[in-house]
Design a protein around this motif. Structure first.
Motif, PDB file in Angstrom:
ATOM      1  N   PRO A   1       4.229  47.366  16.642  1.00  0.00           N
ATOM      2  CA  PRO A   1       4.593  48.699  16.151  1.00  0.00           C
ATOM      3  C   PRO A   1       4.493  49.736  17.283  1.00  0.00           C
ATOM      4  O   PRO A   1       3.506  49.743  18.034  1.00  0.00           O
ATOM      5  N   GLY A   2       5.515  50.576  17.408  1.00  0.00           N
ATOM      6  CA  GLY A   2       5.575  51.562  18.487  1.00  0.00           C
ATOM      7  C   GLY A   2       6.579  51.176  19.561  1.00  0.00           C
ATOM      8  O   GLY A   2       7.058  52.030  20.309  1.00  0.00           O
TER       9      GLY A   2
ATOM     10  N   THR B   1      10.347  52.309  17.172  1.00  0.00           N
ATOM     11  CA  THR B   1       9.579  52.175  15.928  1.00  0.00           C
ATOM     12  C   THR B   1       8.347  53.064  16.024  1.00  0.00           C
ATOM     13  O   THR B   1       7.953  53.492  17.110  1.00  0.00           O
ATOM     14  N   SER B   2       7.757  53.343  14.875  1.00  0.00           N
ATOM     15  CA  SER B   2       6.547  54.162  14.852  1.00  0.00           C
ATOM     16  C   SER B   2       5.317  53.265  15.010  1.00  0.00           C
ATOM     17  O   SER B   2       5.335  52.104  14.589  1.00  0.00           O
ATOM     18  N   GLU B   3       4.260  53.800  15.586  1.00  0.00           N
ATOM     19  CA  GLU B   3       3.023  53.012  15.677  1.00  0.00           C
ATOM     20  C   GLU B   3       2.484  52.705  14.282  1.00  0.00           C
ATOM     21  O   GLU B   3       1.698  51.784  14.101  1.00  0.00           O
ATOM     22  N   ASP B   4       2.914  53.474  13.308  1.00  0.00           N
ATOM     23  CA  ASP B   4       2.478  53.271  11.923  1.00  0.00           C
ATOM     24  C   ASP B   4       3.497  52.489  11.096  1.00  0.00           C
ATOM     25  O   ASP B   4       3.388  52.421   9.865  1.00  0.00           O
ATOM     26  N   GLN B   5       4.495  51.902  11.768  1.00  0.00           N
ATOM     27  CA  GLN B   5       5.588  51.245  11.042  1.00  0.00           C
ATOM     28  C   GLN B   5       5.092  50.142  10.095  1.00  0.00           C
ATOM     29  O   GLN B   5       5.515  50.081   8.948  1.00  0.00           O
TER      30      GLN B   5
ATOM     31  N   ILE C   1      -1.845  44.296   9.968  1.00  0.00           N
ATOM     32  CA  ILE C   1      -2.656  45.518   9.855  1.00  0.00           C
ATOM     33  C   ILE C   1      -4.080  45.329  10.399  1.00  0.00           C
ATOM     34  O   ILE C   1      -4.686  46.276  10.891  1.00  0.00           O
TER      35      ILE C   1
ATOM     36  N   ALA D   1       2.118  49.781   8.881  1.00  0.00           N
ATOM     37  CA  ALA D   1       1.240  50.352   7.843  1.00  0.00           C
ATOM     38  C   ALA D   1       2.079  50.886   6.676  1.00  0.00           C
ATOM     39  O   ALA D   1       1.641  50.853   5.518  1.00  0.00           O
ATOM     40  N   ILE D   2       3.272  51.380   6.967  1.00  0.00           N
ATOM     41  CA  ILE D   2       4.167  51.862   5.903  1.00  0.00           C
ATOM     42  C   ILE D   2       4.930  50.686   5.297  1.00  0.00           C
ATOM     43  O   ILE D   2       5.001  50.533   4.081  1.00  0.00           O
TER      44      ILE D   2
END
Ligand code: HDC
Length: 279
Positions: A236-237, A169-173, A188, A175-176
Protein backbone atom coordinates in the motif's frame (compact mmCIF):
# COMPACT_ATOMS: atom_id res chain seq x y z
CA UNK A 1 -17.99 -27.80 -4.30
CA UNK A 2 -19.74 -26.61 -1.19
CA UNK A 3 -22.62 -24.73 0.35
CA UNK A 4 -24.23 -21.79 -1.42
CA UNK A 5 -23.08 -18.34 -0.26
CA UNK A 6 -25.51 -15.47 0.32
CA UNK A 7 -24.50 -11.83 -0.27
CA UNK A 8 -26.73 -8.81 0.26
CA UNK A 9 -25.52 -5.31 -0.59
CA UNK A 10 -26.67 -1.71 -0.64
CA UNK A 11 -25.42 1.52 -2.23
CA UNK A 12 -23.28 2.02 0.88
CA UNK A 13 -21.38 -1.20 0.08
CA UNK A 14 -20.94 0.03 -3.49
CA UNK A 15 -19.44 3.34 -2.30
CA UNK A 16 -17.15 1.53 0.17
CA UNK A 17 -15.97 -0.79 -2.60
CA UNK A 18 -15.31 2.13 -4.98
CA UNK A 19 -13.37 3.98 -2.25
CA UNK A 20 -11.35 0.80 -1.69
CA UNK A 21 -10.25 1.08 -5.34
CA UNK A 22 -9.11 4.69 -4.91
CA UNK A 23 -12.26 6.63 -5.86
CA UNK A 24 -12.02 10.30 -4.83
CA UNK A 25 -14.71 12.56 -3.35
CA UNK A 26 -14.86 14.31 -6.74
CA UNK A 27 -15.68 11.05 -8.60
CA UNK A 28 -19.39 11.63 -8.03
CA UNK A 29 -20.56 8.63 -10.08
CA UNK A 30 -18.57 6.42 -7.71
CA UNK A 31 -19.12 8.06 -4.30
CA UNK A 32 -22.48 9.91 -4.43
CA UNK A 33 -25.55 7.67 -4.42
CA UNK A 34 -27.78 10.44 -5.86
CA UNK A 35 -25.52 11.08 -8.84
CA UNK A 36 -27.50 10.33 -12.04
CA UNK A 37 -24.61 8.15 -13.22
CA UNK A 38 -24.03 6.37 -9.88
CA UNK A 39 -22.39 3.00 -10.58
CA UNK A 40 -20.33 0.22 -9.10
CA UNK A 41 -16.94 -0.45 -10.63
CA UNK A 42 -17.23 -3.60 -12.77
CA UNK A 43 -14.76 -5.69 -10.77
CA UNK A 44 -17.35 -5.71 -7.92
CA UNK A 45 -18.32 -9.21 -9.07
CA UNK A 46 -15.29 -10.67 -7.30
CA UNK A 47 -16.38 -9.70 -3.77
CA UNK A 48 -19.79 -11.37 -3.84
CA UNK A 49 -18.80 -14.91 -2.80
CA UNK A 50 -16.22 -14.51 -0.02
CA UNK A 51 -17.80 -16.03 3.08
CA UNK A 52 -14.44 -16.47 4.82
CA UNK A 53 -14.55 -20.26 4.35
CA UNK A 54 -11.55 -20.58 2.01
CA UNK A 55 -9.24 -21.84 4.75
CA UNK A 56 -11.69 -24.54 5.92
CA UNK A 57 -12.32 -25.64 2.34
CA UNK A 58 -8.62 -25.97 1.46
CA UNK A 59 -7.18 -27.44 4.67
CA UNK A 60 -8.49 -31.00 4.05
CA UNK A 61 -7.30 -30.96 0.41
CA UNK A 62 -3.67 -29.91 0.86
CA UNK A 63 -0.62 -31.19 2.76
CA UNK A 64 0.98 -28.71 5.22
CA UNK A 65 -1.76 -26.16 4.55
CA UNK A 66 -1.25 -22.75 6.13
CA UNK A 67 -3.42 -19.74 5.32
CA UNK A 68 -0.37 -17.54 5.93
CA UNK A 69 1.37 -19.17 2.95
CA UNK A 70 -1.58 -18.66 0.62
CA UNK A 71 -1.44 -16.03 -2.12
CA UNK A 72 -4.00 -15.08 -4.69
CA UNK A 73 -2.66 -16.45 -7.99
CA UNK A 74 -5.18 -15.63 -10.74
CA UNK A 75 -8.70 -14.33 -11.18
CA UNK A 76 -11.22 -14.59 -14.00
CA UNK A 77 -14.52 -12.70 -13.84
CA UNK A 78 -17.47 -12.64 -16.23
CA UNK A 79 -20.10 -9.94 -15.87
CA UNK A 80 -23.34 -11.51 -17.07
CA UNK A 81 -25.76 -8.64 -16.37
CA UNK A 82 -25.47 -4.99 -17.46
CA UNK A 83 -25.68 -2.54 -15.92
CA UNK A 84 -24.50 -4.13 -12.69
CA UNK A 85 -27.21 -3.58 -10.04
CA UNK A 86 -26.13 -1.05 -7.33
CA UNK A 87 -27.93 -3.02 -4.61
CA UNK A 88 -29.31 -6.52 -4.35
CA UNK A 89 -29.40 -9.99 -2.85
CA UNK A 90 -27.23 -12.60 -4.56
CA UNK A 91 -26.44 -16.28 -4.11
CA UNK A 92 -23.20 -17.94 -5.25
CA UNK A 93 -22.60 -21.62 -5.96
CA UNK A 94 -18.99 -22.83 -5.56
CA UNK A 95 -17.59 -25.71 -7.61
CA UNK A 96 -14.06 -27.16 -7.53
CA UNK A 97 -12.31 -26.98 -10.91
CA UNK A 98 -8.69 -27.98 -10.42
CA UNK A 99 -6.05 -28.96 -7.88
CA UNK A 100 -2.57 -28.74 -9.41
CA UNK A 101 0.71 -29.88 -7.89
CA UNK A 102 3.48 -27.38 -8.73
CA UNK A 103 6.15 -29.23 -6.76
CA UNK A 104 6.77 -26.81 -3.89
CA UNK A 105 3.37 -25.17 -4.16
CA UNK A 106 -0.24 -26.17 -4.80
CA UNK A 107 -2.59 -24.30 -7.11
CA UNK A 108 -6.32 -24.57 -6.41
CA UNK A 109 -8.99 -23.27 -8.80
CA UNK A 110 -12.61 -22.79 -7.69
CA UNK A 111 -15.54 -21.51 -9.75
CA UNK A 112 -18.38 -19.41 -8.35
CA UNK A 113 -21.61 -18.81 -10.27
CA UNK A 114 -23.51 -15.87 -8.78
CA UNK A 115 -27.22 -15.32 -9.41
CA UNK A 116 -29.96 -12.94 -8.28
CA UNK A 117 -31.39 -14.52 -5.11
CA UNK A 118 -35.02 -13.88 -6.06
CA UNK A 119 -35.07 -14.35 -9.86
CA UNK A 120 -32.19 -16.80 -10.34
CA UNK A 121 -30.86 -14.60 -13.17
CA UNK A 122 -27.11 -14.93 -13.79
CA UNK A 123 -25.14 -11.88 -12.59
CA UNK A 124 -21.47 -12.94 -12.30
CA UNK A 125 -19.23 -15.94 -12.86
CA UNK A 126 -15.73 -16.21 -11.33
CA UNK A 127 -12.80 -18.59 -11.39
CA UNK A 128 -10.45 -17.96 -8.48
CA UNK A 129 -6.95 -19.44 -8.37
CA UNK A 130 -4.97 -19.55 -5.16
CA UNK A 131 -1.27 -20.36 -4.90
CA UNK A 132 -0.34 -22.13 -1.66
CA UNK A 133 3.38 -22.12 -0.97
CA UNK A 134 4.72 -25.23 0.80
CA UNK A 135 1.65 -27.37 -0.03
CA UNK A 136 2.89 -29.13 -3.19
CA UNK A 137 4.39 -32.57 -3.65
CA UNK A 138 1.16 -34.53 -3.28
CA UNK A 139 1.35 -35.92 -6.83
CA UNK A 140 -1.67 -34.33 -8.50
CA UNK A 141 -1.87 -33.12 -12.08
CA UNK A 142 0.94 -30.71 -12.98
CA UNK A 143 -0.58 -28.64 -15.80
CA UNK A 144 -3.93 -26.91 -15.81
CA UNK A 145 -6.61 -27.33 -18.47
CA UNK A 146 -7.16 -24.75 -21.24
CA UNK A 147 -10.34 -22.88 -20.29
CA UNK A 148 -10.34 -20.24 -23.02
CA UNK A 149 -10.23 -16.62 -21.81
CA UNK A 150 -9.93 -17.82 -18.17
CA UNK A 151 -6.46 -19.23 -18.84
CA UNK A 152 -5.22 -17.29 -21.89
CA UNK A 153 -1.55 -16.21 -21.80
CA UNK A 154 -2.41 -12.67 -23.00
CA UNK A 155 1.11 -11.75 -24.07
CA UNK A 156 1.39 -8.01 -24.85
CA UNK A 157 2.42 -7.31 -28.47
CA UNK A 158 5.96 -5.97 -29.09
CA UNK A 159 4.94 -2.33 -29.57
CA UNK A 160 4.34 0.65 -27.31
CA UNK A 161 1.04 0.45 -25.40
CA UNK A 162 -2.02 2.20 -26.89
CA UNK A 163 -2.88 3.72 -23.51
CA UNK A 164 -1.50 3.83 -20.00
CA UNK A 165 -2.71 5.11 -16.64
CA UNK A 166 -0.62 5.76 -13.54
CA UNK A 167 -2.21 5.89 -10.08
CA UNK A 168 -0.59 6.07 -6.67
CA UNK A 169 -2.29 3.85 -4.11
CA UNK A 170 -2.88 5.16 -0.61
CA UNK A 171 -0.90 3.86 2.36
CA UNK A 172 -4.33 3.13 3.83
CA UNK A 173 -5.60 1.32 0.72
CA UNK A 174 -5.67 -2.17 2.27
CA UNK A 175 -7.22 -0.81 5.49
CA UNK A 176 -10.16 0.50 3.42
CA UNK A 177 -10.33 -2.31 0.87
CA UNK A 178 -10.59 -5.06 3.49
CA UNK A 179 -13.94 -3.66 4.68
CA UNK A 180 -15.41 -4.98 1.41
CA UNK A 181 -15.04 -8.48 2.84
CA UNK A 182 -11.49 -9.85 2.59
CA UNK A 183 -10.37 -9.73 6.22
CA UNK A 184 -7.20 -11.77 5.65
CA UNK A 185 -4.78 -10.43 8.34
CA UNK A 186 -1.92 -10.65 5.79
CA UNK A 187 -3.09 -7.24 4.56
CA UNK A 188 -3.27 -5.41 7.90
CA UNK A 189 -1.29 -7.18 10.63
CA UNK A 190 2.53 -6.80 10.46
CA UNK A 191 3.09 -10.00 12.46
CA UNK A 192 0.99 -12.12 10.07
CA UNK A 193 2.76 -10.50 7.11
CA UNK A 194 6.16 -11.44 8.57
CA UNK A 195 4.98 -15.01 9.18
CA UNK A 196 3.97 -15.11 5.50
CA UNK A 197 7.45 -14.01 4.43
CA UNK A 198 6.84 -10.29 3.85
CA UNK A 199 8.40 -7.23 5.49
CA UNK A 200 5.03 -5.55 5.92
CA UNK A 201 1.35 -6.08 5.07
CA UNK A 202 0.75 -6.41 1.33
CA UNK A 203 -2.15 -5.10 -0.71
CA UNK A 204 -5.01 -7.47 -1.56
CA UNK A 205 -4.61 -9.01 -5.00
CA UNK A 206 -8.24 -8.17 -5.70
CA UNK A 207 -7.62 -4.52 -4.81
CA UNK A 208 -4.82 -4.28 -7.39
CA UNK A 209 -7.11 -6.18 -9.80
CA UNK A 210 -9.93 -3.68 -9.19
CA UNK A 211 -7.66 -0.67 -9.71
CA UNK A 212 -6.28 -2.13 -12.96
CA UNK A 213 -9.85 -2.99 -14.09
CA UNK A 214 -10.86 0.62 -13.34
CA UNK A 215 -8.01 1.83 -15.57
CA UNK A 216 -9.19 -0.35 -18.45
CA UNK A 217 -12.86 0.55 -17.88
CA UNK A 218 -12.17 4.29 -17.83
CA UNK A 219 -10.16 3.99 -21.07
CA UNK A 220 -12.23 1.56 -23.14
CA UNK A 221 -15.63 1.17 -21.41
CA UNK A 222 -17.50 -1.90 -20.19
CA UNK A 223 -16.22 -5.43 -20.69
CA UNK A 224 -17.87 -8.85 -20.55
CA UNK A 225 -14.95 -10.63 -18.91
CA UNK A 226 -11.54 -9.98 -17.35
CA UNK A 227 -8.65 -12.28 -16.46
CA UNK A 228 -5.43 -11.53 -14.56
CA UNK A 229 -2.42 -13.30 -13.07
CA UNK A 230 -0.92 -11.85 -9.90
CA UNK A 231 2.75 -11.76 -10.82
CA UNK A 232 4.17 -9.88 -7.83
CA UNK A 233 3.19 -8.15 -4.63
CA UNK A 234 2.14 -4.52 -4.15
CA UNK A 235 2.66 -2.59 -0.91
CA UNK A 236 0.00 0.00 0.00
CA UNK A 237 1.33 3.44 -1.01
CA UNK A 238 3.13 2.19 -4.12
CA UNK A 239 2.25 3.52 -7.58
CA UNK A 240 0.57 1.31 -10.18
CA UNK A 241 0.97 1.76 -13.93
CA UNK A 242 -1.48 -0.05 -16.21
CA UNK A 243 -0.44 -0.38 -19.87
CA UNK A 244 -3.06 -1.42 -22.45
CA UNK A 245 -2.92 -2.84 -25.98
CA UNK A 246 -6.18 -3.00 -27.95
CA UNK A 247 -6.85 -5.49 -30.75
CA UNK A 248 -10.48 -5.60 -31.86
CA UNK A 249 -12.65 -6.38 -28.85
CA UNK A 250 -9.71 -7.58 -26.76
CA UNK A 251 -7.59 -5.32 -24.56
CA UNK A 252 -4.44 -6.98 -23.24
CA UNK A 253 -2.99 -5.19 -20.24
CA UNK A 254 -0.35 -5.39 -17.55
CA UNK A 255 0.20 -3.47 -14.32
CA UNK A 256 3.63 -2.58 -12.96
CA UNK A 257 4.72 -1.24 -9.58
CA UNK A 258 6.45 1.97 -10.66
CA UNK A 259 8.79 2.16 -7.62
CA UNK A 260 10.25 -1.30 -8.26
CA UNK A 261 9.64 -1.77 -12.00
CA UNK A 262 8.21 -5.22 -11.22
CA UNK A 263 4.98 -6.61 -12.63
CA UNK A 264 2.01 -6.83 -10.24
CA UNK A 265 -0.43 -8.09 -12.88
CA UNK A 266 0.50 -9.99 -16.03
CA UNK A 267 -1.16 -12.27 -18.61
CA UNK A 268 -4.25 -10.06 -18.35
CA UNK A 269 -7.02 -9.13 -20.76
CA UNK A 270 -10.64 -8.02 -21.06
CA UNK A 271 -13.17 -8.64 -23.84
CA UNK A 272 -15.07 -5.44 -24.45
CA UNK A 273 -18.82 -5.31 -24.97
CA UNK A 274 -20.20 -3.17 -27.76
CA UNK A 275 -17.69 -4.56 -30.23
CA UNK A 276 -18.04 -7.85 -32.08
CA UNK A 277 -16.12 -10.65 -30.37
CA UNK A 278 -12.93 -11.67 -32.12
CA UNK A 279 -13.07 -15.22 -33.52
O1 HDC B 1 4.05 -14.99 -8.73
C1 HDC B 1 4.47 -15.10 -7.39
C2 HDC B 1 3.84 -13.97 -6.60
O2 HDC B 1 4.33 -13.58 -5.56
N1 HDC B 1 2.72 -13.40 -7.10
C3 HDC B 1 1.98 -12.34 -6.41
C4 HDC B 1 0.95 -12.91 -5.50
C5 HDC B 1 0.16 -11.81 -4.82
O3 HDC B 1 0.69 -10.79 -4.44
N2 HDC B 1 -1.17 -12.03 -4.71
C6 HDC B 1 -2.05 -11.02 -4.16
C7 HDC B 1 -1.93 -10.83 -2.69
S1 HDC B 1 -2.36 -12.28 -1.72
C8 HDC B 1 -4.05 -12.10 -1.40
O4 HDC B 1 -4.66 -11.16 -1.84
C9 HDC B 1 -4.67 -13.15 -0.58
C10 HDC B 1 -6.18 -12.95 -0.36
O5 HDC B 1 -6.40 -12.15 0.80
C11 HDC B 1 -6.85 -14.29 -0.16
C12 HDC B 1 -6.99 -15.12 -1.42
C13 HDC B 1 -8.17 -14.76 -2.22
C14 HDC B 1 -9.47 -15.06 -1.52
C15 HDC B 1 -10.61 -14.55 -2.28
C16 HDC B 1 -11.87 -14.57 -1.55
C17 HDC B 1 -12.89 -15.67 -1.88
C18 HDC B 1 4.07 -16.50 -6.84
C19 HDC B 1 4.60 -16.67 -5.42
C20 HDC B 1 2.54 -16.70 -6.87
C21 HDC B 1 4.69 -17.57 -7.74
O6 HDC B 1 6.06 -17.32 -7.86
P1 HDC B 1 7.12 -18.54 -7.89
O7 HDC B 1 6.98 -19.37 -6.68
O8 HDC B 1 8.44 -17.94 -8.19
O9 HDC B 1 6.57 -19.43 -9.07
P2 HDC B 1 7.21 -19.68 -10.50
O10 HDC B 1 8.49 -20.40 -10.32
O11 HDC B 1 7.18 -18.42 -11.30
O12 HDC B 1 6.13 -20.68 -11.13
C22 HDC B 1 5.90 -21.96 -10.56
C23 HDC B 1 4.65 -22.55 -11.20
O13 HDC B 1 3.48 -21.85 -10.72
C24 HDC B 1 2.82 -21.17 -11.80
N3 HDC B 1 2.48 -19.82 -11.33
C25 HDC B 1 3.32 -18.79 -11.18
N4 HDC B 1 2.66 -17.71 -10.75
C26 HDC B 1 1.37 -18.08 -10.63
C27 HDC B 1 1.24 -19.42 -10.99
N5 HDC B 1 0.07 -20.07 -10.99
C28 HDC B 1 -1.01 -19.37 -10.62
N6 HDC B 1 -0.95 -18.08 -10.25
C29 HDC B 1 0.22 -17.40 -10.25
N7 HDC B 1 0.24 -16.10 -9.90
C30 HDC B 1 3.83 -21.13 -12.93
O14 HDC B 1 3.17 -21.12 -14.19
C31 HDC B 1 4.62 -22.39 -12.71
O15 HDC B 1 3.89 -23.51 -13.22
P3 HDC B 1 4.46 -24.38 -14.45
O16 HDC B 1 5.81 -24.83 -14.01
O17 HDC B 1 3.47 -25.48 -14.61
O18 HDC B 1 4.48 -23.41 -15.60
Amino acid sequence: TGKSIKFTYTKKDVILYNLGLGAKRTDLSLVFEDSPSFEVLPSFGVITYNDGSLSQRLAPLLPNFSYKRLLHGEQYLEIRKFPIPVSGALVSYPAGIELIDKGKAAVVVTAFRTVDASTGEDIFYNEQTVFVRGSGGFGGASKGRDRGPATAANQPPPRAPDASIIEKTSEDQAAIYRLSGDYNPLHIDPETARAGGFDRPILHGLCVFGIAAKHVYSTYGPFRNIKVRFAGITIPGQTLKTEMWKAGATVIFQTTVVETGKLAIAAAAVELIGEPARL
